[in-house]
Design a protein around this motif. Sequence first.
Motif, PDB file in Angstrom:
ATOM      1  N   TRP A 246       9.582   1.087  -8.071  1.00 14.83           N
ATOM      2  CA  TRP A 246       8.457   0.158  -8.053  1.00 14.83           C
ATOM      3  C   TRP A 246       9.008  -1.251  -8.031  1.00 14.83           C
ATOM      4  CZ3 TRP A 246       5.288   2.795 -12.503  1.00 14.83           C
ATOM      5  CH2 TRP A 246       4.596   3.885 -11.989  1.00 14.83           C
TER       6      TRP A 246
ATOM      7  N   GLN B 194       7.352  10.393  -5.738  1.00 15.46           N
ATOM      8  CA  GLN B 194       7.788   9.009  -5.874  1.00 15.46           C
ATOM      9  C   GLN B 194       7.762   8.601  -7.338  1.00 15.46           C
ATOM     10  OE1 GLN B 194       5.637   8.132  -1.595  1.00 15.46           O
ATOM     11  NE2 GLN B 194       5.337   6.632  -3.189  1.00 15.46           N
ATOM     12  N   GLY B 195       7.802   7.312  -7.618  1.00 17.86           N
ATOM     13  CA  GLY B 195       7.745   6.809  -8.989  1.00 17.86           C
ATOM     14  C   GLY B 195       8.947   5.964  -9.317  1.00 17.86           C
TER      15      GLY B 195
ATOM     16  N   THR C 115      10.459   8.550 -17.471  1.00 16.94           N
ATOM     17  CA  THR C 115      10.339   8.579 -16.016  1.00 16.94           C
ATOM     18  C   THR C 115       8.867   8.610 -15.624  1.00 16.94           C
ATOM     19  OG1 THR C 115      12.382   9.851 -15.890  1.00 16.94           O
ATOM     20  CG2 THR C 115      10.998   9.872 -13.935  1.00 16.94           C
ATOM     21  N   TYR C 116       8.536   7.916 -14.524  1.00 18.15           N
ATOM     22  CA  TYR C 116       7.189   7.974 -13.936  1.00 18.15           C
ATOM     23  C   TYR C 116       7.270   8.874 -12.710  1.00 18.15           C
ATOM     24  CZ  TYR C 116       6.244   3.941 -16.875  1.00 18.15           C
ATOM     25  OH  TYR C 116       6.092   3.103 -17.953  1.00 18.15           O
ATOM     26  N   ASN C 117       6.573  10.012 -12.758  1.00 20.58           N
ATOM     27  CA  ASN C 117       6.522  10.955 -11.640  1.00 20.58           C
ATOM     28  C   ASN C 117       5.165  10.809 -10.969  1.00 20.58           C
ATOM     29  OD1 ASN C 117       9.097  12.159 -12.178  1.00 20.58           O
ATOM     30  ND2 ASN C 117       8.149  13.147 -13.941  1.00 20.58           N
ATOM     31  N   VAL C 118       5.168  10.220  -9.774  1.00 17.52           N
ATOM     32  CA  VAL C 118       3.936   9.901  -9.063  1.00 17.52           C
ATOM     33  C   VAL C 118       4.006  10.551  -7.688  1.00 17.52           C
ATOM     34  CG1 VAL C 118       2.428   8.040  -8.295  1.00 17.52           C
ATOM     35  CG2 VAL C 118       3.858   7.719 -10.313  1.00 17.52           C
ATOM     36  N   ASP C 119       3.070  11.454  -7.401  1.00 17.74           N
ATOM     37  CA  ASP C 119       3.079  12.224  -6.159  1.00 17.74           C
ATOM     38  C   ASP C 119       1.918  11.811  -5.257  1.00 17.74           C
ATOM     39  OD1 ASP C 119       5.218  13.604  -7.271  1.00 17.74           O
ATOM     40  OD2 ASP C 119       3.944  15.205  -8.037  1.00 17.74           O
TER      41      ASP C 119
ATOM     42  N   ALA D 280       0.029  11.869 -11.338  1.00 20.51           N
ATOM     43  CA  ALA D 280       0.836  10.797 -11.922  1.00 20.51           C
ATOM     44  C   ALA D 280       1.044  11.102 -13.397  1.00 20.51           C
ATOM     45  CB  ALA D 280       0.153   9.444 -11.746  1.00 20.51           C
TER      46      ALA D 280
ATOM     47  N   ALA E 108       3.694  10.185 -16.845  1.00 19.52           N
ATOM     48  CA  ALA E 108       4.803   9.510 -17.510  1.00 19.52           C
ATOM     49  C   ALA E 108       5.483  10.565 -18.366  1.00 19.52           C
ATOM     50  CB  ALA E 108       4.297   8.358 -18.363  1.00 19.52           C
TER      51      ALA E 108
ATOM     52  N   LYS F  30      -2.797   9.285 -14.247  1.00 18.76           N
ATOM     53  CA  LYS F  30      -3.462   9.192 -12.943  1.00 18.76           C
ATOM     54  C   LYS F  30      -4.639   8.222 -12.968  1.00 18.76           C
ATOM     55  CE  LYS F  30      -5.351  12.001  -9.228  1.00 18.76           C
ATOM     56  NZ  LYS F  30      -5.745  13.332  -8.789  1.00 18.76           N
TER      57      LYS F  30
ATOM     58  N   ASN G 239       4.858   0.362  -4.572  1.00 20.92           N
ATOM     59  CA  ASN G 239       5.806   1.427  -4.231  1.00 20.92           C
ATOM     60  C   ASN G 239       6.822   0.952  -3.203  1.00 20.92           C
ATOM     61  OD1 ASN G 239       5.060   3.901  -5.610  1.00 20.92           O
ATOM     62  ND2 ASN G 239       3.160   3.835  -4.431  1.00 20.92           N
TER      63      ASN G 239
END
Length: 185
Positions: free
Chosen positions: A35, A74-75, A82-86, A116, A118, A129, A174
């Motif tokens: 980010w 992504q993330g 960790t930020y896991n953002v799909d 999304a 954390a 999310k 992003n």
Amino acid sequence: MKKLLLTVAAVFAFSFANAQETKFGVKAGLNLADWSGDDADGIDSKVGFHVGGFAEIKLNDKFALQPELLYSAQGGKADGGTYNVDYINIPVMAKFYATEKFSVEAGPQVGFLVSAKAKPDSGDDIDIKDELKSTDFGVNLGLGYNFTDNISAGLRYNLGLSQVVDADDVDVKNNVFSLSVGYKF
């Protein structure tokens, strides 16, 4: 304005009608996502993946249009988690073939948030999310190489244009480097 839109539509329709060939394919690869923005300090890159399909529509020997449908993890990483953002991303790439095998590509992308979370270094995942915007816009720049008529590889950078966090006073976008391999049918 109406005449301009009709002219553009006619040019695209004519181009597609005269397209030399259309190939469909699948692709997958690695993402290096993070980010950026004024409020993204302390967020580092994280490795993710992407997988999906595409259609390469050759307009002539030098130009092609390639719409894609990709699932993209992504993330970013921060101290403590960790930020896991799909996303489901839909890029539409204009490709210029500098040689028969090597292409330069650019185009817009829209992404739709799927999940999304954390993930703290210790503890359970936290669903975030609702704190993120459901749609993401970006622009892609990349390079491609066709090893054979069927097997290709690509390197792409997605520059986020829209805010990720659903708050007016937060600047986070992003950014994703992608390395992929593809197979055309």
